[in-house]
Design an enzyme around this catalytic site. Structure first.
Site, PDB file in Angstrom:
ATOM      1  N   CYS A 339     -41.834   5.304  31.955  1.00  0.00           N
ATOM      2  CA  CYS A 339     -42.443   4.420  31.282  1.00  0.00           C
ATOM      3  C   CYS A 339     -43.327   4.734  30.012  1.00  0.00           C
ATOM      4  CB  CYS A 339     -43.638   3.927  32.094  1.00  0.00           C
ATOM      5  SG  CYS A 339     -43.046   3.432  33.738  1.00  0.00           S
ATOM      6  N   TYR A 368     -32.311  25.764  29.276  1.00  0.00           N
ATOM      7  CA  TYR A 368     -33.515  24.790  28.832  1.00  0.00           C
ATOM      8  C   TYR A 368     -33.211  23.497  29.166  1.00  0.00           C
ATOM      9  CZ  TYR A 368     -34.382  29.277  26.606  1.00  0.00           C
ATOM     10  OH  TYR A 368     -34.223  30.397  26.283  1.00  0.00           O
TER      11      TYR A 368
HETATM   12  N1  LLP Z   1     -36.680  36.701  25.612  1.00  0.00           N
HETATM   13  C1  LLP Z   1     -38.046  36.039  25.280  1.00  0.00           C
HETATM   14  C2  LLP Z   1     -39.375  36.723  25.071  1.00  0.00           C
HETATM   15  C3  LLP Z   1     -38.162  34.663  25.059  1.00  0.00           C
HETATM   16  O1  LLP Z   1     -38.993  33.861  24.616  1.00  0.00           O
HETATM   17  C4  LLP Z   1     -36.828  33.822  25.117  1.00  0.00           C
HETATM   18  C5  LLP Z   1     -36.885  32.405  24.800  1.00  0.00           C
HETATM   19  C6  LLP Z   1     -35.538  34.738  25.488  1.00  0.00           C
HETATM   20  C7  LLP Z   1     -35.468  35.885  25.471  1.00  0.00           C
HETATM   21  C8  LLP Z   1     -34.239  33.953  25.285  1.00  0.00           C
HETATM   22  O2  LLP Z   1     -34.143  33.341  24.283  1.00  0.00           O
HETATM   23  P1  LLP Z   1     -32.528  32.676  24.012  1.00  0.00           P
HETATM   24  O3  LLP Z   1     -31.545  33.845  24.061  1.00  0.00           O
HETATM   25  O4  LLP Z   1     -32.064  31.478  25.118  1.00  0.00           O
HETATM   26  O5  LLP Z   1     -32.595  31.897  22.786  1.00  0.00           O
HETATM   27  N2  LLP Z   1     -36.895  25.673  24.875  1.00  0.00           N
HETATM   28  C9  LLP Z   1     -36.432  25.945  23.876  1.00  0.00           C
HETATM   29  C10 LLP Z   1     -36.121  27.278  23.433  1.00  0.00           C
HETATM   30  C11 LLP Z   1     -37.098  28.256  23.853  1.00  0.00           C
HETATM   31  C12 LLP Z   1     -36.799  29.643  23.758  1.00  0.00           C
HETATM   32  C13 LLP Z   1     -38.091  30.528  24.354  1.00  0.00           C
HETATM   33  N3  LLP Z   1     -37.828  31.900  24.400  1.00  0.00           N
HETATM   34  C14 LLP Z   1     -34.677  25.135  23.592  1.00  0.00           C
HETATM   35  O6  LLP Z   1     -34.723  24.377  24.421  1.00  0.00           O
HETATM   36  O7  LLP Z   1     -34.036  25.269  22.720  1.00  0.00           O
END
Ligand code: LLP
Length: 379
Positions: A339, A368
């Site tokens: 909604c 995510y």
């Molecule tokens: N380490 C830390 C401290 C983090 O905050 C993150 C992601 C990662 C590792 C892993 O990052 P990656 O390799 O996945 O980029 N919700 C967003 C992404 C937010 C990421 C937050 N931190 C999305 O859906 O794209």
């Protein structure tokens, strides 16, 4: 004709058996992703380690695959530390990076057997009051950040809420050294979904300058350097893949050069990716349940922002395929059943003409995706 498969499984069979909406993961793809990263870095740096960022997908079966490939786990909360422990992952194999922690968090982190990575120097005295840890890591904000997800997702730089401004680095480590901490690590997390190898070289160089200066000024040695996550994947069909070999080559050269420049005993080199390991291994299957000819035409599916938040939250693109139909024929507006008007999560997308009962497959939702879903409207 043009039936969709995930690995060897027909998506129609999966939905027939399990219903929709349905998240499906391809184990072989996860294994191939993690092996590619290990190979690229370990062939250039013996003491390279990977910690899987469990926040990107906290499904225990998936984390177990990554653990079986040799990853430790990067956690963001006490609950995530407990998930790691459930998999038998403890001690130095668990990194804990929280932010804006409460005293209760610090207490639990101190009791949990994990490496604590503090996001603010001011948290150290509060932690030390509970217990001075043997090892401490600080998350440094090197004042640059980059994200292909969008402005909202830039995790470092002067606007970001994360990390310790790099000018405060020496203050943080001096405090820890003087309190009796024995082992030191350093961490940064500056990029999100970055597909440009030279960015990783740039941030490694920046962090290693900070490490070198701090080590020499305070007379401490660094046990590990953690470059964070941020390895990107292409979401749109015409985007290029991240060249992981080139990335590893540039990062390891920068790392080794700076170790020599500052006469450092080479620390362990770490990364903690999430998206790169699991992003392209996840698929979301959903069905068309209703089509409304209103002022616009809406195709109603059981996929909404309750099940996949990224398009609504970041305007993120996810590729969609339709089972048994090929060709981009008409512009479609796809909505979920919430909604909320923002639940029209895909606007003016060219797709084959859709009908009731059609099965959609949304791609690259392994990171995510499910972990950011929630039960709004009881769905
Ligand atoms: N380490 C830390 C401290 C983090 O905050 C993150 C992601 C990662 C590792 C892993 O990052 P990656 O390799 O996945 O980029 N919700 C967003 C992404 C937010 C990421 C937050 N931190 C999305 O859906 O794209």
């Amino acid at each position: 004709m043009s039936r969709l498969y995930i690995g060897e499984m027909a998506v129609s069979e999966l939905v027939g058996r399990l219903g929709s909406p349905l998240y499906v993961y391809d184990e072989q793809r996860i294994r191939a992703n993690v092996q590619r990263v290990f190979k690229a870095f370990r062939s250039r740096c013996d003491n390279f380690e990977l910690y899987y960022a469990i926040k990107s997908n906290s499904n225990l079966a998936i984390a177990a695959i990554l653990v079986s490939e040799g990853c430790g786990l990067d956690t963001a909360s006490i609950n995530e530390i407990e998930l790691a422990n459930k998999l038998g992952v403890t001690g130095e194999q668990v990194l804990f990076t929280g932010n804006y922690l409460s005293d209760e968090d610090l207490q639990a982190a101190s009791q949990a057997d994990a490496i604590i990575n503090l996001d603010d120097a001011a948290l150290f005295p509060r932690l030390a009051k509970i217990k001075v840890p043997e090892t401490i890591c600080f998350r440094i904000n090197p004042a640059i950040g980059k994200s292909n997800v969008g402005e909202e997702d830039v995790l470092a730089g002067v606007q970001a809420k994360f990390g310790i401004p790099f000018e405060q680095t020496a203050v943080a480590y001096k405090m820890a050294r003087d309190a009796g901490v024995k082992k030191f690590g350093v961490h940064m997390m500056t990029g999100s979904c970055v597909t440009d190898p030279s960015y990783f070289e740039e941030i490694t160089t920046r962090l290693m300058d900070i490490v070198g200066k701090t080590a020499n000024e305070l007379g401490i040695e660094f046990d590990f350097v953690n470059l964070g996550g941020g390895l990107g994947i292409p979401y749109e069909p015409d985007e290029a893949e991240l060249d992981i070999d080139k990335t590893a080559s540039l990062v390891v050269s920068a790392f080794k050069n700076k170790c020599s420049e500052y006469s450092l005993q080479p620390p362990r080199l770490m990364m903690e990716p999430g998206r790169y390991l699991v992003g392209d291994a996840g698929f979301l299957l959903g069905k068309v349940h209703a089509i409304k000819e209103s002022y616009r035409r809406f195709v109603g599916t059981d996929i909404g922002f309750n099940s996949l938040m990224r398009p609504t939250l970041y305007n993120a693109y996810h590729h969609i395929c339709v089972d048994g139909k090929a060709g981009n024929e008409v512009l479609q507006n796809i909505t979920g059943q919430l909604c909320e008007n923002t639940d029209v999560w895909c606007v003016d997308r060219k797709l084959p003409e859709l009908e009731l009962g059609d099965l959609l497959m949304v791609e690259k939702v392994g990171a995510y995706g499910f972990c950011m879903s929630y039960p709004y409207n009881g769905r």
